[in-house]
Design a protein around this motif. Structure first.
Motif: not given
Length: 68
Positions: A1-4, A6-7, A13-15, A19-22
């Motif tokens: 599986m590539s890094v992309k 995985l990301l 899975l994030m709320s 996602l806003e924080k990221v």
């Protein structure tokens, strides 16, 4: 599986709040600048090289407009 991949899986899975924080973090590091076009109008000199000539030289009191 590539890094992309995985990301993308982690992001799925994030709320919305996480996602806003990221996104804010990526913007701080300049990695996700979706506001670049609107900022370039307001800050036309942003990103240009800066040259400081004698940055540690003391400032004379006569140079301060507020005191004169």
């Amino acid at each position: 599986m590539s890094v992309k991949e995985l990301l993308i899986n982690k992001l799925d899975l994030m709320s919305e709040n996480e996602l806003e924080k990221v996104l804010k973090l990526l913007q701080i590091f300049g990695l996700a600048d979706h506001r670049k076009s609107s900022q370039s109008k307001s800050y036309s000199l942003r990103g240009l090289p800066i040259e400081y000539i004698d940055p540690l030289e003391p400032v004379a009191i006569s140079d301060w407009d507020v005191l004169g």
